[in-house]
Design a protein around this motif. Sequence first.
Motif, short mmCIF file in Angstrom:
data_model
loop_
_atom_site.label_atom_id
_atom_site.label_comp_id
_atom_site.label_asym_id
_atom_site.label_seq_id
_atom_site.Cartn_x
_atom_site.Cartn_y
_atom_site.Cartn_z
N VAL A 56 -12.13 7.31 0.99
CA VAL A 56 -13.38 6.56 0.82
C VAL A 56 -14.17 6.76 2.10
N ASP A 57 -15.46 6.99 1.97
CA ASP A 57 -16.32 7.20 3.13
C ASP A 57 -16.13 6.09 4.15
N ASP A 58 -16.12 6.48 5.42
CA ASP A 58 -15.92 5.52 6.51
C ASP A 58 -16.79 4.27 6.36
N SER A 59 -18.03 4.46 5.95
CA SER A 59 -18.97 3.33 5.89
C SER A 59 -18.78 2.45 4.65
N HIS A 60 -17.87 2.83 3.75
CA HIS A 60 -17.65 2.05 2.52
C HIS A 60 -16.21 1.54 2.40
N ARG A 61 -15.41 1.69 3.44
CA ARG A 61 -14.01 1.27 3.37
C ARG A 61 -13.90 -0.25 3.38
N SER A 62 -12.78 -0.71 2.84
CA SER A 62 -12.42 -2.14 2.75
C SER A 62 -13.34 -2.90 1.80
N GLY A 63 -13.95 -2.19 0.86
CA GLY A 63 -14.81 -2.85 -0.12
C GLY A 63 -14.28 -2.78 -1.54
N GLY A 64 -13.04 -2.33 -1.71
CA GLY A 64 -12.45 -2.27 -3.04
C GLY A 64 -12.58 -0.93 -3.75
N ILE A 65 -13.29 0.02 -3.16
CA ILE A 65 -13.49 1.32 -3.81
C ILE A 65 -12.17 2.07 -3.93
N GLY A 66 -11.36 2.03 -2.88
CA GLY A 66 -10.06 2.69 -2.94
C GLY A 66 -9.19 2.12 -4.05
N SER B 27 2.17 10.29 2.41
CA SER B 27 1.25 9.75 3.40
C SER B 27 1.79 10.06 4.78
N ARG B 28 0.98 10.74 5.55
CA ARG B 28 1.37 11.13 6.91
C ARG B 28 1.86 9.91 7.69
N GLN B 29 2.87 10.10 8.50
CA GLN B 29 3.50 9.02 9.25
C GLN B 29 2.50 8.22 10.07
N THR B 30 1.48 8.87 10.59
CA THR B 30 0.52 8.19 11.46
C THR B 30 -0.53 7.38 10.71
N ARG B 31 -0.59 7.48 9.41
CA ARG B 31 -1.62 6.79 8.62
C ARG B 31 -1.17 5.37 8.25
N GLU B 32 -1.00 4.54 9.25
CA GLU B 32 -0.48 3.19 9.02
C GLU B 32 -1.41 2.35 8.14
N ARG B 33 -2.70 2.54 8.28
CA ARG B 33 -3.65 1.78 7.44
C ARG B 33 -3.47 2.17 5.97
N ALA B 34 -3.28 3.46 5.72
CA ALA B 34 -3.05 3.92 4.35
C ALA B 34 -1.74 3.37 3.81
N HIS B 35 -0.72 3.31 4.65
CA HIS B 35 0.57 2.77 4.21
C HIS B 35 0.40 1.31 3.76
N ARG B 36 -0.31 0.52 4.54
CA ARG B 36 -0.54 -0.88 4.17
C ARG B 36 -1.32 -0.98 2.85
N PHE B 37 -2.29 -0.09 2.67
CA PHE B 37 -3.07 -0.07 1.43
C PHE B 37 -2.14 0.17 0.23
N TYR B 38 -1.34 1.21 0.30
CA TYR B 38 -0.46 1.52 -0.84
C TYR B 38 0.55 0.40 -1.09
N GLU B 39 1.08 -0.18 -0.02
CA GLU B 39 2.02 -1.29 -0.19
C GLU B 39 1.35 -2.48 -0.87
N ARG B 40 0.10 -2.79 -0.49
CA ARG B 40 -0.63 -3.88 -1.15
C ARG B 40 -0.83 -3.60 -2.63
N GLU B 41 -0.90 -2.32 -2.97
CA GLU B 41 -1.13 -1.93 -4.37
C GLU B 41 0.17 -1.75 -5.15
N GLY B 42 1.29 -2.13 -4.54
CA GLY B 42 2.57 -2.11 -5.25
C GLY B 42 3.43 -0.88 -5.06
N TYR B 43 3.01 0.02 -4.20
CA TYR B 43 3.81 1.22 -3.93
C TYR B 43 4.86 0.88 -2.88
N VAL B 44 6.04 1.49 -3.00
CA VAL B 44 7.12 1.27 -2.04
C VAL B 44 7.55 2.62 -1.47
N MET B 45 7.96 2.61 -0.21
CA MET B 45 8.45 3.84 0.40
C MET B 45 9.80 4.16 -0.23
#
Length: 137
Positions: free
Chosen positions: A74-84, A107-125
């Motif tokens: 999602v474009d930097d300027s539109h993140r955290s608005g539910g688009i993802g 998801s690359r190890q360094t993408r901690e924000r993405a990891h939190r997003f997927y976990e919130r959406e019900g994905y598990v490592m």
Amino acid sequence: MTAGDAPVLATLTTQLGYPVDPDRMTGRVSRLLDDPGSAVVATDGDDRPIGWLHVAQQLSLEGEPRVHIMGLVVDDSHRSGGIGQELLAAGEAWARERGVTRMTVYSRQTRERAHRFYEREGYVMAKRSYYFEKDLS
């Protein structure tokens, strides 16, 4: 998604960490438009792309069919608005329409924000892996 979206999609893909020029992106878009896989693009009120999700069904011998998230941005300027979340929900609906009951994503190890997003959406490592590649050019 249309071939005309390629310049903006190139910018989004670069934001994801995979720099690409618009001409090369035009070729990628053209190939995806001919593929039965799915690429979903979110647009703003002016029909300008502000995010994309690319999912693909994968068949394998070691398990049941799955739909794999090839990329989500999602474009930097539109993140955290539910688009993802909306893009992810569209990909999951696409999988269900095909009778697929498992979604996966790397998801690359360094993408901690993405990891939190997927976990919130019900994905598990499910596992940690190494990624290998070989240049065949």
